[in-house]
Motif scaffolding. Structure first.
Motif, PDB file in Angstrom:
ATOM      1  N   GLY A   9      -7.861 118.608  16.460  1.00 35.63           N
ATOM      2  CA  GLY A   9      -8.904 117.749  16.980  1.00 35.63           C
ATOM      3  C   GLY A   9      -9.271 118.179  18.378  1.00 35.63           C
ATOM      4  N   GLU A  10     -10.118 117.429  19.022  1.00 37.90           N
ATOM      5  CA  GLU A  10     -10.573 117.784  20.362  1.00 37.90           C
ATOM      6  C   GLU A  10      -9.407 117.728  21.349  1.00 37.90           C
ATOM      7  OE1 GLU A  10     -13.919 116.416  23.661  1.00 37.90           O
ATOM      8  OE2 GLU A  10     -13.955 115.572  21.628  1.00 37.90           O
ATOM      9  N   GLY A  11      -8.994 118.876  21.851  1.00 39.65           N
ATOM     10  CA  GLY A  11      -7.947 118.940  22.848  1.00 39.65           C
ATOM     11  C   GLY A  11      -6.536 118.808  22.322  1.00 39.65           C
ATOM     12  N   GLY A  12      -6.363 118.753  21.000  1.00 40.97           N
ATOM     13  CA  GLY A  12      -5.016 118.584  20.495  1.00 40.97           C
ATOM     14  C   GLY A  12      -4.908 118.818  19.003  1.00 40.97           C
ATOM     15  N   VAL A  13      -3.723 118.527  18.463  1.00 41.44           N
ATOM     16  CA  VAL A  13      -3.491 118.659  17.036  1.00 41.44           C
ATOM     17  C   VAL A  13      -2.544 117.536  16.618  1.00 41.44           C
ATOM     18  CG1 VAL A  13      -1.568 120.293  17.410  1.00 41.44           C
ATOM     19  CG2 VAL A  13      -2.717 120.204  15.190  1.00 41.44           C
ATOM     20  N   THR A  14      -2.853 116.913  15.486  1.00 39.14           N
ATOM     21  CA  THR A  14      -2.032 115.832  14.943  1.00 39.14           C
ATOM     22  C   THR A  14      -1.337 116.333  13.694  1.00 39.14           C
ATOM     23  OG1 THR A  14      -3.514 114.125  15.816  1.00 39.14           O
ATOM     24  CG2 THR A  14      -2.021 113.483  14.035  1.00 39.14           C
ATOM     25  N   ILE A  15      -0.029 116.128  13.628  1.00 40.53           N
ATOM     26  CA  ILE A  15       0.774 116.605  12.505  1.00 40.53           C
ATOM     27  C   ILE A  15       1.432 115.413  11.830  1.00 40.53           C
ATOM     28  CG2 ILE A  15       2.718 118.061  11.807  1.00 40.53           C
ATOM     29  CD1 ILE A  15       2.130 119.778  14.275  1.00 40.53           C
ATOM     30  N   GLY A  16       1.225 115.290  10.526  1.00 44.64           N
ATOM     31  CA  GLY A  16       1.813 114.192   9.776  1.00 44.64           C
ATOM     32  C   GLY A  16       3.326 114.245   9.793  1.00 44.64           C
ATOM     33  N   GLY A  17       3.967 113.083   9.787  1.00 46.29           N
ATOM     34  CA  GLY A  17       5.414 113.013   9.910  1.00 46.29           C
ATOM     35  C   GLY A  17       6.174 113.675   8.781  1.00 46.29           C
ATOM     36  N   ALA A  18       5.578 113.734   7.586  1.00 49.01           N
ATOM     37  CA  ALA A  18       6.251 114.334   6.433  1.00 49.01           C
ATOM     38  C   ALA A  18       5.804 115.773   6.198  1.00 49.01           C
ATOM     39  CB  ALA A  18       6.007 113.497   5.181  1.00 49.01           C
ATOM     40  N   THR A  19       5.255 116.409   7.218  1.00 52.03           N
ATOM     41  CA  THR A  19       4.806 117.797   7.109  1.00 52.03           C
ATOM     42  C   THR A  19       5.987 118.744   7.275  1.00 52.03           C
ATOM     43  OG1 THR A  19       2.684 117.162   8.091  1.00 52.03           O
ATOM     44  CG2 THR A  19       3.187 119.512   7.984  1.00 52.03           C
ATOM     45  N   ALA A  20       6.135 119.659   6.338  1.00 47.22           N
ATOM     46  CA  ALA A  20       7.257 120.600   6.370  1.00 47.22           C
ATOM     47  C   ALA A  20       7.099 121.618   7.496  1.00 47.22           C
ATOM     48  CB  ALA A  20       7.374 121.323   5.037  1.00 47.22           C
ATOM     49  N   HIS A  21       8.233 122.125   7.973  1.00 45.24           N
ATOM     50  CA  HIS A  21       8.213 123.122   9.046  1.00 45.24           C
ATOM     51  C   HIS A  21       7.363 124.337   8.669  1.00 45.24           C
ATOM     52  CE1 HIS A  21      11.431 120.562  10.184  1.00 45.24           C
ATOM     53  NE2 HIS A  21      12.421 121.217   9.597  1.00 45.24           N
ATOM     54  N   ALA A  22       7.482 124.775   7.428  1.00 44.26           N
ATOM     55  CA  ALA A  22       6.735 125.958   6.988  1.00 44.26           C
ATOM     56  C   ALA A  22       5.233 125.731   7.069  1.00 44.26           C
ATOM     57  CB  ALA A  22       7.132 126.337   5.562  1.00 44.26           C
ATOM     58  N   VAL A  23       4.796 124.511   6.804  1.00 50.06           N
ATOM     59  CA  VAL A  23       3.365 124.192   6.883  1.00 50.06           C
ATOM     60  C   VAL A  23       2.914 124.204   8.344  1.00 50.06           C
ATOM     61  CG1 VAL A  23       1.616 122.436   6.406  1.00 50.06           C
ATOM     62  CG2 VAL A  23       3.440 122.860   4.748  1.00 50.06           C
ATOM     63  N   VAL A  24       3.734 123.657   9.230  1.00 50.15           N
ATOM     64  CA  VAL A  24       3.405 123.696  10.660  1.00 50.15           C
ATOM     65  C   VAL A  24       3.315 125.142  11.137  1.00 50.15           C
ATOM     66  CG1 VAL A  24       4.138 123.035  12.980  1.00 50.15           C
ATOM     67  CG2 VAL A  24       4.515 121.461  11.061  1.00 50.15           C
ATOM     68  N   ALA A  25       4.275 125.957  10.718  1.00 53.05           N
ATOM     69  CA  ALA A  25       4.277 127.364  11.121  1.00 53.05           C
ATOM     70  C   ALA A  25       3.005 128.078  10.671  1.00 53.05           C
ATOM     71  CB  ALA A  25       5.504 128.072  10.549  1.00 53.05           C
ATOM     72  N   ARG A  26       2.531 127.734   9.513  1.00 53.95           N
ATOM     73  CA  ARG A  26       1.354 128.407   8.953  1.00 53.95           C
ATOM     74  C   ARG A  26       0.047 127.832   9.487  1.00 53.95           C
ATOM     75  NH1 ARG A  26       2.709 127.586   4.159  1.00 53.95           N
ATOM     76  NH2 ARG A  26       1.448 125.764   3.667  1.00 53.95           N
ATOM     77  N   GLU A  27      -0.077 126.518   9.532  1.00 55.78           N
ATOM     78  CA  GLU A  27      -1.371 125.892   9.794  1.00 55.78           C
ATOM     79  C   GLU A  27      -1.623 125.561  11.263  1.00 55.78           C
ATOM     80  OE1 GLU A  27      -2.161 122.662   7.139  1.00 55.78           O
ATOM     81  OE2 GLU A  27      -1.630 123.817   5.349  1.00 55.78           O
ATOM     82  N   ALA A  28      -0.571 125.548  12.084  1.00 56.64           N
ATOM     83  CA  ALA A  28      -0.774 125.270  13.513  1.00 56.64           C
ATOM     84  C   ALA A  28      -0.953 126.547  14.325  1.00 56.64           C
ATOM     85  CB  ALA A  28       0.396 124.462  14.069  1.00 56.64           C
ATOM     86  N   ALA A  29      -0.802 127.700  13.682  1.00 61.53           N
ATOM     87  CA  ALA A  29      -0.817 128.968  14.409  1.00 61.53           C
ATOM     88  C   ALA A  29      -2.124 129.207  15.161  1.00 61.53           C
ATOM     89  CB  ALA A  29      -0.553 130.119  13.444  1.00 61.53           C
ATOM     90  N   ALA A  30      -3.232 128.771  14.597  1.00 64.55           N
ATOM     91  CA  ALA A  30      -4.533 129.037  15.211  1.00 64.55           C
ATOM     92  C   ALA A  30      -4.809 128.131  16.409  1.00 64.55           C
ATOM     93  CB  ALA A  30      -5.650 128.870  14.179  1.00 64.55           C
ATOM     94  N   VAL A  31      -4.168 126.958  16.467  1.00 64.83           N
ATOM     95  CA  VAL A  31      -4.468 126.006  17.531  1.00 64.83           C
ATOM     96  C   VAL A  31      -3.340 125.864  18.553  1.00 64.83           C
ATOM     97  CG1 VAL A  31      -6.170 124.657  16.277  1.00 64.83           C
ATOM     98  CG2 VAL A  31      -3.742 124.131  15.995  1.00 64.83           C
ATOM     99  N   TYR A  32      -2.092 126.010  18.106  1.00 62.60           N
ATOM    100  CA  TYR A  32      -0.950 125.883  19.014  1.00 62.60           C
ATOM    101  C   TYR A  32       0.081 126.924  18.595  1.00 62.60           C
ATOM    102  CZ  TYR A  32       2.270 123.325  22.141  1.00 62.60           C
ATOM    103  OH  TYR A  32       3.121 122.966  23.164  1.00 62.60           O
ATOM    104  N   PRO A  33      -0.136 128.186  18.966  1.00 62.59           N
ATOM    105  CA  PRO A  33       0.729 129.282  18.510  1.00 62.59           C
ATOM    106  C   PRO A  33       2.204 129.099  18.849  1.00 62.59           C
ATOM    107  CG  PRO A  33      -1.263 130.147  19.538  1.00 62.59           C
ATOM    108  CD  PRO A  33      -1.252 128.678  19.801  1.00 62.59           C
TER     109      PRO A  33
END
Length: 261
Positions: free
Chosen positions: A62-86
């Motif tokens: 989102g604008e200025g940040g990223v929100t991650i759901g509490g039940a999101t797996a580490h592997a998903v964070v590693a893959r999908e957050a790379a573009a916004v918060y490496p």
């Protein structure tokens, strides 16, 4: 293992209703709870799985940040957050092994608050906000000590809101077998200043190194740490390293993290 009830609700409201039963516990990734149950350290009569609740999953920039759901797996964070918060994505990609990363969740890690876990340092250094079914909790208020948080009984983490720093990096000196942090440091530089969070070192769990933050806010260079030191008192001493060793690692890793930003 012993007999217990297992339910897998599809909504947060259904999960909260199930958790209202006596001796019920939430189950997210289960990377800590299930081993604890096998050793009879926990003995809930009912497990309420949060993994069937789609609203608790996902990485949403989102604008200025990223929100991650509490039940999101580490592997998903590693893959999908790379573009916004490496830096956050890299941290998530270094947790455990592939089995742990595909099962463990960010909410489960934060609720457990293991003193050597990686996510608490990222949350604290980022100045993130933990969102629950009842309220929003600032990172500085959330962590209350080893395996202790500000969560109340029956309260579940629904999301974590991360602001995006100008620069950030995570370094950990890992225990080879578990890949937990013997000591780990997250450095995050924001326009208003620098935040430094340390995991794996203190008997009180994750903490901010305020002296380093002040020095690095004035001059964001490894040399700014010269003359600073972390007291060995209160640091974990075990077969992997003494308190003095961990205190030394804090300074070394902080300098290297700044260099890597």
């Amino acid at each position: 293992m012993y007999n217990f009830d297992f339910v897998k609700p599809a909504t947060v409201d259904e999960a909260l209703a199930a958790l209202a039963e006596e001796d019920a516990l939430p189950l997210s990734g289960g990377q800590t709870l299930i081993p604890a149950m096998k050793q009879r350290l926990n003995a809930p009569s009912r497990l309420v799985s949060l993994l069937g609740i789609d609203a608790l999953k996902g990485v949403c920039p989102g604008e200025g940040g990223v929100t991650i759901g509490g039940a999101t797996a580490h592997a998903v964070v590693a893959r999908e957050a790379a573009a916004v918060y490496p830096a956050l994505a890299a941290l998530a990609g270094g947790i455990g092994d592939p089995a742990v990363r595909n099962r463990g969740t960010i909410g489960g890690s934060l609720a457990n608050n293991d003193p050597a876990a990686c996510y608490p340092a990222a949350v604290l250094a980022s100045g993130a906000v933990i969102v629950t079914d009842r309220r929003e909790i600032a990172a500085d208020s959330f962590f209350q000590g080893m395996f202790t948080t500000d969560l109340e009984e029956g309260e579940i983490i629904t999301a974590v809101k991360f602001p995006i720093p100008e620069a950030a990096h995570y370094l950990k000196f890992e225990q080879p077998a578990s890949r937990f942090a013997l000591t780990g440091v997250v450095v995050a530089k924001f326009a208003e200043g620098v935040r430094v969070a340390v995991t794996g070192a203190s008997e009180d769990g994750v903490f901010r190194w305020s002296e380093a933050e002040a020095a690095l806010s004035d001059s964001f260079r490894p040399e700014a740490l010269e003359g600073l030191s972390v007291p060995a008192e209160g640091m974990i001493s075990d077969l992997h390293g003494s308190g003095a060793y961990r205190a030394h690692l804090v300074k070394v890793l902080t300098g290297r993290a700044v260099q890597a930003c």
